[in-house]
Design a protein around this motif. Structure first.
Motif, mmCIF file in Angstrom:
data_model
loop_
_atom_site.group_PDB
_atom_site.id
_atom_site.type_symbol
_atom_site.label_atom_id
_atom_site.label_comp_id
_atom_site.label_asym_id
_atom_site.label_seq_id
_atom_site.Cartn_x
_atom_site.Cartn_y
_atom_site.Cartn_z
ATOM 1 N N TYR A 70 66.592 62.157 72.223
ATOM 2 C CA TYR A 70 66.715 63.240 73.198
ATOM 3 C C TYR A 70 65.847 62.898 74.396
ATOM 4 O O TYR A 70 64.776 62.310 74.248
ATOM 5 N N ARG A 71 66.296 63.287 75.618
ATOM 6 C CA ARG A 71 65.559 62.953 76.833
ATOM 7 C C ARG A 71 65.145 64.217 77.577
ATOM 8 O O ARG A 71 65.967 65.040 77.956
ATOM 9 N N CYS A 111 65.864 69.499 75.839
ATOM 10 C CA CYS A 111 66.153 68.083 76.061
ATOM 11 C C CYS A 111 67.614 67.829 75.692
ATOM 12 O O CYS A 111 68.093 68.328 74.678
ATOM 13 N N GLY A 118 60.210 62.220 79.244
ATOM 14 C CA GLY A 118 60.903 61.044 78.730
ATOM 15 C C GLY A 118 61.639 61.298 77.430
ATOM 16 O O GLY A 118 62.050 62.414 77.126
ATOM 17 N N GLU A 119 61.760 60.236 76.632
ATOM 18 C CA GLU A 119 62.591 60.283 75.427
ATOM 19 C C GLU A 119 61.790 60.692 74.199
ATOM 20 O O GLU A 119 60.606 60.392 74.083
ATOM 21 N N VAL A 158 70.867 61.954 73.931
ATOM 22 C CA VAL A 158 71.271 60.690 74.537
ATOM 23 C C VAL A 158 72.026 59.897 73.482
ATOM 24 O O VAL A 158 71.537 59.726 72.362
ATOM 25 N N CYS A 189 61.497 69.960 73.742
ATOM 26 C CA CYS A 189 60.508 68.908 73.983
ATOM 27 C C CYS A 189 59.219 69.261 73.244
ATOM 28 O O CYS A 189 58.751 70.397 73.317
#
Length: 96
Positions: free
Chosen positions: A6-7, A36, A12-13, A39, A29
């Motif tokens: 997840y971003r 998030c 960030g990731e 991805v 997050c």
């Protein structure tokens, strides 16, 4: 168990380990608690044989720059007709 990515737009990731098929489309997050987006990444292709990885890369390149045939194949490259199967009952059937 599968690892999903997840971003977050700020941090960030983030990797999340969940059972296969149970990943939600969004995840909070761990730092800022904002949503998030998931991805999608290719699977672990480092464990795949090199011929498979090369075929996947060639298929991806063909979307933007397909290979163009510039000449006819050589005369030595002829198709062989398949041999009749060893079972005598199948030998009477028509061949392709």
């Amino acid at each position: 168990m599968a690892t999903y990515l997840y971003r977050c737009t700020s941090h960030g990731e983030t990797e999340v380990v969940r059972p296969i098929g149970s990943a939600p489309p969004t995840w909070s997050c761990p730092v800022c608690q904002s949503e998030c987006a998931r991805v999608f990444v290719p699977p672990m292709l480092s464990l795949a044989p090199s011929r498979l990885v090369a075929a996947i890369d060639r298929a991806e390149r063909s979307a933007d720059a397909p290979e163009v045939v510039t000449s006819l194949p050589t005369q030595g490259a002829r198709r062989r007709t398949p041999m009749a199967p060893p079972n005598p009952a199948y030998q009477r059937l028509p061949r392709p």
